[in-house]
Design an enzyme around this catalytic site. Structure first.
Site, PDB file in Angstrom:
ATOM      1  N   HIS A  15      -8.142  -5.147  -0.898  1.00 37.67           N
ATOM      2  CA  HIS A  15      -7.056  -4.879  -0.142  1.00 37.67           C
ATOM      3  C   HIS A  15      -6.137  -4.982   1.285  1.00 37.67           C
ATOM      4  O   HIS A  15      -4.683  -5.245   1.227  1.00 37.67           O
ATOM      5  CB  HIS A  15      -6.568  -3.059   0.141  1.00 37.67           C
ATOM      6  CG  HIS A  15      -5.271  -2.452  -0.057  1.00 37.67           C
ATOM      7  ND1 HIS A  15      -4.622  -1.956  -1.055  1.00 37.67           N
ATOM      8  CD2 HIS A  15      -5.125  -1.490   0.896  1.00 37.67           C
ATOM      9  CE1 HIS A  15      -3.518  -1.416  -0.370  1.00 37.67           C
ATOM     10  NE2 HIS A  15      -3.664  -0.841   0.894  1.00 37.67           N
ATOM     11  N   SER A  32       0.786  -1.252  -0.022  1.00 29.77           N
ATOM     12  CA  SER A  32       0.248  -0.026   0.135  1.00 29.77           C
ATOM     13  C   SER A  32       0.627   1.055  -0.114  1.00 29.77           C
ATOM     14  O   SER A  32       1.662   1.603  -0.583  1.00 29.77           O
ATOM     15  CB  SER A  32      -0.679   0.086   0.876  1.00 29.77           C
ATOM     16  OG  SER A  32      -1.586   0.768   1.306  1.00 29.77           O
ATOM     17  N   ASP A  50      -8.971  -6.469  -5.313  1.00 30.95           N
ATOM     18  CA  ASP A  50      -7.989  -4.800  -4.019  1.00 30.95           C
ATOM     19  C   ASP A  50      -8.999  -3.706  -4.983  1.00 30.95           C
ATOM     20  O   ASP A  50      -8.632  -3.821  -6.104  1.00 30.95           O
ATOM     21  CB  ASP A  50      -6.420  -5.325  -4.629  1.00 30.95           C
ATOM     22  CG  ASP A  50      -6.369  -3.883  -3.184  1.00 30.95           C
ATOM     23  OD1 ASP A  50      -7.219  -2.579  -2.891  1.00 30.95           O
ATOM     24  OD2 ASP A  50      -5.023  -3.576  -3.027  1.00 30.95           O
TER      25      ASP A  50
END
Lengths: 373, 373
Positions: A351, A151, A318
């Site tokens: 995610h 991320s 995601d």
């Protein structure tokens, strides 16, 4: 597999100011970090792990006398784990601006003698990477084997290859993007507005008022949580299940389990996270865009990194940082004939998958670290 | 194509109480409505249009002396338009609980002499449909040619076929779903928390305090807007465009055009929308689930509607009410051998597409109304 066991956070102070992308500077500052494993004789086995929004230097192991204080990437980092601490010396660093120990908005602004609050300088992914590079250098490491992150942490790993190219060999960028989309920025902006318009925010100087803008933090976290999970995993986990098996016909009470879950997550977060840190970190996310300086040409941006080796990993469900965004990175790298491996993992968790122990995902990570030179 | 021109909203008062799904009742109440076109001699050409979250009885035309007061589905409803007012008598009704004229939380609670506020009874899609059915009956219409709606309006159209089966021939359900997903409920819940925790909400009795929970309404609307647009259309419209062509390095000021857009939408909404209405309408959305009474079996729920005719329309980029959700409806109808047409329109605009004038979409609507009997 074993854990790295009990770890003790360390601190390092930097007296020389850090010049920031904004033109401002951070006078002197302290970074908190942890290390796992042993640095080898030629200091060639160091791997830096960069953290995302809601994490810290505490990547693996436990803190003494704190049950449940397991590091955020403990399933990946440890003896015999994919990022094997019997081979690698792993470093976790808390970024400046955070609320987990490194110099941040709740600390004293030397210019005023008061907490920085909203006056803490706006920090970027590039600033963080520069701060990390100083710490790495002080540890006597001239070149990292790898920088790894998921991320926002993945953005830092990418930034390392662009700003400190000679100081690493490998970049492992998981569930990340070359920049936020308009929709990503939009979610960040709603979260920021919720915090900033909370009367307890006091323009960012709430510390002096003895209050915390919890209402805003709760809403921010609830929004975040929705974007971390896939639609399907939320459906599988909660669906339309009622908390009390029947409708209560109330607009204010909890009816559905998903509401209960979100409120709980929001409440918990508002107890420990700092509102100014939330603003700073979401802004760092918004700003990251290495292609900007090259007229939007990401390939041109990565030209400088063409001697590096990359692993890029994305997850099919995601929707916050979709596989399409990872493919943009891969495409830019391939255009530069860079040595890049790409894995698109079929995982249902959205995610959040980058934090979970999916066997295919961890298999890819393990294989990459095993053959790392 | 011409507009229906200037229209005058009408009101109808109901002295007999409306029994609600919750067991509560709405004592006496008033509904505001508009009509376009002419009811034919045997009252067989009436079409009811149901509104969604942020709309009203004002479907088409303009209000006198109010420039820009065009009805929310004016591109669909009018002389020569897909829902042709030269053939059909079209009715728009504002639902109870709304803030556009029908009895709602800002009106006087006969039990207390004060505004209802948070004490306005929780209303459901089924309650709205029952209220609409009374008005339709009073207009002398025994059977509607069709009930039409998009999004939450589509849910009402579906509910008509289940509750007042003999009082309509066709159901046109656009960009809707047989129930909200966990993610849909989650977004609603965040919006509600933003409103309820705004100190100006005063437990829903803010009217007495002379304030409006604008902070909460702004956040709610910003969240809503993100879910109405597709990721792609937001990217195409705003991308990462800066407002001032350079970064300002601020967490509180507007940097990106998407932020400016969202704040503007939030501000505008908070000027006219009622906070209690927002809570009520999102709850009605959450609750709608005709399969619940049949153990989750949507086919069983639609058995009663097997003599009706349906048009179901979805849009490829609608991630709020995705085509998959429309296909659930179609599947349940097909299982009952119901006469159903289904169109999945390739359109880039996300959920908002149902309000826009896409030629393929309007072509489908026009064809369906043209052959309607």
């Amino acid at each position: 597999m074993r854990s790295v066991g009990v770890v003790v956070p360390q601190t390092m102070h930097f007296a020389e100011p850090l010049r920031l992308q904004s033109g401002a500077q951070l006078a002197d500052y302290t970074l908190v970090y942890e290390t796992y494993g042993t640095l080898n004789a030629d200091a060639s086995n160091a791997v830096l792990v960069c953290h995302a929004l809601n994490a810290s230097h505490h990547v693996a192991g436990e803190h003494a006398d704190q049950p449940g204080s397991t590091g955020w990437w403990d399933n990946l980092v440890g003896p015999g784990k994919p990022l094997d601490t019997e081979r690698f010396f792993v470093i976790g660093i808390n970024n400046p601006g955070s609320c987990f120990g490194s110099t941040g908005p709740m600390h004293t602004n030397p210019a005023t003698g008061q907490p920085y609050g909203a006056d803490f300088p706006v920090v970027t992914v590039e600033d963080w990477v520069d701060a990390q590079a100083r710490l790495v250098e002080r540890l006597g490491i001239r070149q990292l084997a790898a920088v790894v992150g998921g991320s926002l942490g993945g953005m830092q790993a990418l930034a390392w290859t662009l700003r400190h190219t000679d100081k690493l060999r490998h970049c492992v960028a998981v569930a990340t993007a070359p920049s936020l989309s308009a929709q990503n920025i939009a979610f960040n902006e709603v979260a920021r507005r919720a915090i900033i318009t909370d009367p307890d925010f006091h323009g960012g100087h709430f510390y002096a008022h003895g209050v915390v803008p919890k209402r805003g933090l709760r809403v921010a976290r609830m929004i975040g949580h929705i974007t971390y999970l896939s639609d399907d995993s939320m459906e599988a986990k909660f669906g339309r299940e009622l908390r009390d098996n029947k409708l209560g016909y109330s607009t204010q009470d909890i009816e559905f389990q998903i509401e209960s879950y979100l409120r709980y997550q929001g409440d918990k977060f508002s107890e420990y996270f700092d509102a100014n840190t939330y603003l700073l970190i979401t802004r760092a996310l918004d700003y990251f865009d290495p292609a900007r300086a090259f007229g939007g040409d990401l390939s041109a941006a990565f030209k400088v990194a063409r001697e590096k080796k990359f692993l890029v990993v994305s997850f099919t469900t995601d929707w916050r940082f979709s596989p399409a965004r990872s493919r943009e990175i891969v495409k830019a790298l391939v255009h530069n004939r860079v040595d890049v491996s790409y894995a698109e993992i079929e995982a249902p968790h959205g995610h959040d998958a980058f934090l979970l122990e999916d066997p295919r995902y961890h298999g890819v990570m393990r294989a990459y670290f095993e053959r790392m030179t």
